[in-house]
Scaffold this active site. Structure first.
Site, PDB file in Angstrom:
ATOM      1  N   HIS A 222      -5.551   4.668   4.046  1.00 15.88           N
ATOM      2  CA  HIS A 222      -4.657   5.155   2.994  1.00 15.88           C
ATOM      3  C   HIS A 222      -3.484   4.188   2.815  1.00 15.88           C
ATOM      4  O   HIS A 222      -3.165   3.773   1.690  1.00 15.88           O
ATOM      5  CB  HIS A 222      -4.143   6.547   3.361  1.00 15.88           C
ATOM      6  N   GLU A 223      -2.843   3.820   3.920  1.00 14.66           N
ATOM      7  CA  GLU A 223      -1.709   2.902   3.826  1.00 14.66           C
ATOM      8  C   GLU A 223      -2.170   1.511   3.394  1.00 14.66           C
ATOM      9  O   GLU A 223      -1.482   0.825   2.627  1.00 14.66           O
ATOM     10  CB  GLU A 223      -0.961   2.848   5.156  1.00 14.66           C
ATOM     11  N   HIS A 226      -2.366   1.463  -0.321  1.00  8.91           N
ATOM     12  CA  HIS A 226      -1.101   1.139  -0.979  1.00  8.91           C
ATOM     13  C   HIS A 226      -0.920  -0.382  -1.040  1.00  8.91           C
ATOM     14  O   HIS A 226      -0.519  -0.930  -2.076  1.00  8.91           O
ATOM     15  CB  HIS A 226       0.064   1.749  -0.210  1.00  8.91           C
ATOM     16  N   GLU A 260      -0.213   8.141  -4.719  1.00 10.99           N
ATOM     17  CA  GLU A 260      -0.770   8.680  -3.479  1.00 10.99           C
ATOM     18  C   GLU A 260      -2.240   9.032  -3.631  1.00 10.99           C
ATOM     19  O   GLU A 260      -3.030   8.873  -2.698  1.00 10.99           O
ATOM     20  CB  GLU A 260       0.038   9.902  -3.026  1.00 10.99           C
TER      21      GLU A 260
END
Length: 419
Positions: A222-223, A226, A260
């Site tokens: 997930h990070e 980003h 997100e």
């Protein structure tokens, strides 16, 4: 990160190849004409959050992890290794040095994968990834070191390193041997463990992961998602509002939900499921439709955006390549902007199957501002996380790097192993 990761891959590959061919170094007796080789398998043991809340300890191969072979126990910054490369798709390594028979050798393992991603103990003006060394005295011929375990206190770094392989293997063909099409590859830097109490990405180009979040591939990816979006958007970011806190199943704002939700979708796309898994081992199934209890409606809900993206990529879009190309040309303000204004530029549909998908997830509906009046479906609106203090993406000035770390392994990581 803000600097380029070396020269072009063509030049870098030549440099890396030179390290694995015949090299004669001072200090090795001329009479030692035979090569010396070390082989084995590198692995790490860490709790597996994807396996559930019991967090079973699992030993896994450390794939695409750099190594360097030396004949000195504490190589200095500019001490050139006898050979350098990376582990293969099963964590195996085979390090050979010509004219080194009888020498005391030292194999250094480095928490980085080529020049493309690395794990650091802390952020700063100097890159210094995790390393550890295995000694092999008086090596003659070939010596099998067998199973080499990453030290327990560093194992999280190698799990993060290994998890990012899943994202690397999903990159578009157009990206070539980098994260995106560019002549000089820009790497990703992960800092573990972060001391902030939550994991997040900053626009300085760092991913910060907490001690426990190294246990879950979903949070790591997930990070990293980003970071990937930031790179494809040429280090630009949309004006994101009302994003702290944010929750998968509750409305925040359209801009936050797209930011997100995209990162959630990247994790699901890389792992190959419809879950989000936290470091505790708790997981949530993100499958949803208009009747899913406990979820707000509309395009301000990151879970609605995430599953819309996944279903588009798995369905009419035939992958996510075109979405990444969109990010290379513009910075979508939110999901509505991406779907209706940006997709036509890549000949992606906004009607038919595509419209059905986002309607099923209610992402074709405008959500009210969540801070003022979230739109509940029922009275079971229990947040699915992340934690209340999750900062999402943190705006941070770019660092001026004073790099003293030299990457010896400069070729593309190995492709995904065949199952």
């Amino acid at each position: 990160m803000t600097r380029s990761g070396g020269g072009t891959w063509r030049a870098a590959f030549v440099a890396a190849t030179a390290l694995t061919t015949v090299i004669v170094w001072p200090g090795i007796a001329a009479a030692q004409r035979e090569p010396a080789c070390l082989s084995g398998n590198l692995s790490y043991t860490r709790p597996d959050a994807e396996a559930g809340t019991e967090l079973p300890e699992v030993t896994s191969p450390a794939r695409n992890a750099n190594w360097a072979l030396y004949d000195t126990p504490r190589p200095g910054l500019f001490d050139r290794p006898l050979a350098a490369d990376m582990t293969d798709g099963g964590g195996n390594f085979h390090a050979c040095a010509e004219h080194a028979a009888g020498a005391d050798l030292y194999l250094m393992f480095i928490a980085e994968s080529s020049g493309l991603w690395q794990v650091l103990p802390q952020a700063g003006d100097t890159e210094a990834p995790y390393t550890f060394t295995v000694a092999a005295p008086a090596v003659t011929g070939s010596r099998d070191l067998g199973a080499v375990a990453v030290p327990d206190e560093m194992a999280g770094a190698w799990k993060v390193l290994d998890s990012v392989n899943l994202l690397w293997w999903q990159r578009p063909a157009a990206a070539g041997d980098c994260w995106l099409p560019e002549s000089h590859c820009t790497p990703m830097s992960f800092v573990w463990p972060a001391q902030s109490g939550s994991s997040y990405f900053t626009t300085a180009g760092f991913v910060y992961l907490t001690q426990d979040d190294a246990n879950t591939r979903h949070v790591t990816l997930h990070e990293a998602g980003h970071n990937l979006q930031w790179l494809w958007q040429h280090r630009r970011w949309a004006d994101v509002t009302n994003c702290s806190p944010h929750y998968i199943n509750l409305a925040s704002s359209p801009s936050c939900a797209f930011t997100e939700g995209f990162a959630d979708a990247v994790a699901m796309h890389a792992v190959g499921d419809y879950r989000f898994v936290w470091g505790s081992g708790f997981s949530a199934d993100l499958t949803n439709d208009a009747n899913t209890r406990g979820w707000d409606l509309g395009d301000a809900v990151e879970g609605r955006v995430a599953t819309s993206l996944i279903d588009l990529w798995n369905g009419p879009d035939h992958g996510w390549d075109a979405t990444l190309r969109i990010l290379g040309k513009t910075v979508p303000a939110d999901f509505h902007d991406y779907f209706y204004n940006d997709r036509p530029s890549e000949n992606l549909g906004t009607t038919g199957e595509a419209a059905d998908i986002i309607h099923e997830h209610t992402a074709d509906q405008a959500s009210p501002n969540a801070a003022a009046a979230p739109q509940p479906i029922d009275d079971l609106r229990i947040p699915l996380g992340p934690p209340d203090n999750d900062p999402g993406v943190k705006q941070e000035p770019e660092h001026r790097w004073k790099t003293t770390h030299i990457r010896w392994t400069l070729r593309p990581p190995n492709p995904r192993p065949v199952d």
